[in-house]
Design a protein around this motif. Sequence first.
Motif, PDB file in Angstrom:
ATOM      1  N   PHE A  58      -8.218 -10.853  42.857  1.00 27.08           N
ATOM      2  CA  PHE A  58      -9.258 -10.853  43.893  1.00 27.08           C
ATOM      3  C   PHE A  58      -9.852  -9.440  44.025  1.00 27.08           C
ATOM      4  O   PHE A  58      -9.107  -8.476  44.230  1.00 27.08           O
ATOM      5  CB  PHE A  58      -8.628 -11.323  45.217  1.00 27.08           C
ATOM      6  N   LEU A  59     -11.171  -9.313  43.873  1.00 28.36           N
ATOM      7  CA  LEU A  59     -11.915  -8.038  43.948  1.00 28.36           C
ATOM      8  C   LEU A  59     -11.511  -7.042  42.846  1.00 28.36           C
ATOM      9  O   LEU A  59     -11.851  -5.861  42.923  1.00 28.36           O
ATOM     10  CB  LEU A  59     -11.740  -7.360  45.317  1.00 28.36           C
ATOM     11  N   GLY A  60     -10.769  -7.540  41.829  1.00 26.60           N
ATOM     12  CA  GLY A  60     -10.273  -6.641  40.773  1.00 26.60           C
ATOM     13  C   GLY A  60     -11.396  -5.914  40.055  1.00 26.60           C
ATOM     14  O   GLY A  60     -11.361  -4.693  39.877  1.00 26.60           O
ATOM     15  N   ARG A  61     -12.435  -6.674  39.656  1.00 20.87           N
ATOM     16  CA  ARG A  61     -13.538  -6.056  38.918  1.00 20.87           C
ATOM     17  C   ARG A  61     -14.260  -5.021  39.793  1.00 20.87           C
ATOM     18  O   ARG A  61     -14.641  -3.947  39.322  1.00 20.87           O
ATOM     19  CB  ARG A  61     -14.520  -7.141  38.453  1.00 20.87           C
ATOM     20  N   THR A  62     -14.420  -5.345  41.090  1.00 16.99           N
ATOM     21  CA  THR A  62     -15.097  -4.413  42.016  1.00 16.99           C
ATOM     22  C   THR A  62     -14.296  -3.123  42.143  1.00 16.99           C
ATOM     23  O   THR A  62     -14.860  -2.021  42.095  1.00 16.99           O
ATOM     24  CB  THR A  62     -15.224  -5.070  43.412  1.00 16.99           C
ATOM     25  N   ILE A  63     -12.977  -3.266  42.267  1.00 17.69           N
ATOM     26  CA  ILE A  63     -12.141  -2.068  42.438  1.00 17.69           C
ATOM     27  C   ILE A  63     -12.175  -1.225  41.161  1.00 17.69           C
ATOM     28  O   ILE A  63     -12.275   0.005  41.204  1.00 17.69           O
ATOM     29  CB  ILE A  63     -10.708  -2.461  42.833  1.00 17.69           C
ATOM     30  N   ARG A  64     -12.160  -1.895  39.995  1.00 18.60           N
ATOM     31  CA  ARG A  64     -12.259  -1.145  38.720  1.00 18.60           C
ATOM     32  C   ARG A  64     -13.584  -0.406  38.642  1.00 18.60           C
ATOM     33  O   ARG A  64     -13.643   0.756  38.236  1.00 18.60           O
ATOM     34  CB  ARG A  64     -12.194  -2.122  37.546  1.00 18.60           C
ATOM     35  N   SER A  65     -14.676  -1.087  39.036  1.00 16.15           N
ATOM     36  CA  SER A  65     -15.996  -0.449  38.977  1.00 16.15           C
ATOM     37  C   SER A  65     -16.062   0.738  39.931  1.00 16.15           C
ATOM     38  O   SER A  65     -16.586   1.797  39.579  1.00 16.15           O
ATOM     39  CB  SER A  65     -17.101  -1.437  39.341  1.00 16.15           C
ATOM     40  N   LEU A  66     -15.507   0.541  41.139  1.00 19.99           N
ATOM     41  CA  LEU A  66     -15.516   1.652  42.112  1.00 19.99           C
ATOM     42  C   LEU A  66     -14.750   2.851  41.545  1.00 19.99           C
ATOM     43  O   LEU A  66     -15.156   4.002  41.709  1.00 19.99           O
ATOM     44  CB  LEU A  66     -14.858   1.210  43.421  1.00 19.99           C
ATOM     45  N   HIS A  67     -13.628   2.550  40.871  1.00 20.55           N
ATOM     46  CA  HIS A  67     -12.805   3.621  40.296  1.00 20.55           C
ATOM     47  C   HIS A  67     -13.608   4.380  39.229  1.00 20.55           C
ATOM     48  O   HIS A  67     -13.663   5.604  39.230  1.00 20.55           O
ATOM     49  CB  HIS A  67     -11.538   3.009  39.689  1.00 20.55           C
ATOM     50  N   LYS A  68     -14.263   3.602  38.365  1.00 23.04           N
ATOM     51  CA  LYS A  68     -15.011   4.222  37.266  1.00 23.04           C
ATOM     52  C   LYS A  68     -16.199   5.035  37.787  1.00 23.04           C
ATOM     53  O   LYS A  68     -16.394   6.190  37.406  1.00 23.04           O
ATOM     54  CB  LYS A  68     -15.494   3.114  36.332  1.00 23.04           C
ATOM     55  N   TRP A  69     -16.974   4.441  38.708  1.00 24.77           N
ATOM     56  CA  TRP A  69     -18.179   5.126  39.185  1.00 24.77           C
ATOM     57  C   TRP A  69     -17.845   6.336  40.048  1.00 24.77           C
ATOM     58  O   TRP A  69     -18.526   7.367  39.974  1.00 24.77           O
ATOM     59  CB  TRP A  69     -19.097   4.141  39.916  1.00 24.77           C
TER      60      TRP A  69
END
Length: 216
Positions: free
Chosen positions: A78-89
């Motif tokens: 749940f929200l995994g992709r969002t958290i990965r994107s936030l980490h990267k950006w």
Amino acid sequence: MIGKALDWIVSRSGLKEPHRVFLERRIPENLNYSYCLGGVAFTCFLISAVTGLFLSIYYVPSAKDAFHSILMINEKIFLGRTIRSLHKWSANLLIVSMLLHTIRVVINRSYGPPRELNWIAGVVLLVLVMAEGFTGYLLPWDQKAYWATVVGTNIATAIPFIGSELLYLLRGGTDVNGITLIRFYSLHVLWIPLFIILLLWAHFHMVRKLGISRPL
Ligand code: HEM
């Protein structure tokens, strides 16, 4: 209610109100927005640290499972992709804002006396943040990550005398493999963040002690 609860904690713990520690200080007149860049870099650091903590719950640092754990974070959590994107950006923006902050310090000649030691702390921070980005790049364990690390670590061989030993130390052997992955993971989540936090503490302590330089 919240105010009363905070007052109670402050009166019982002897802690100063946190906002006083950070906000009550004298600053020069006519500061412009370029003086916010250090704060922007710090905000990005906090976002990448918090999102990284969540990612570490699901990421598996082994050559066999790393790539699949990344797919799982993207597709199943749940929200995994969002958290990965936030980490990267936030990590990318940290590097951009830190470089702009350095340019502001250079243009304003804030590296001069009495801030020489804070400049040195900043240069070490610059190297550590870059190293944090480099070690994090390998973790997805895909082709791009693998070859970037092969090429990146090869650069170490250009250093005279200790180049090949350094390459061996970085990779944990002659090739980039599962041992390199564990090594980079440990550096990325423990060693480098620990030193970044210590240096940030010293950096902010000096900013408070010496005050902020005047704009030219
Ligand atoms: C994670 C990276 C960094 C963070 C979070 C950070 C944060 C800050 C903050 C919040 C300030 C207060 C004033 C301002 O924002 O301009 C500051 C000042 C300063 N920083 Fe950084 N900084 C970082 C990296 C660097 C680097 C790479 C350098 C130089 C190589 C540097 C050199 C300085 C100096 C010399 C000051 C004092 C400037 C003045 O008094 O005008 N910092 N830093």
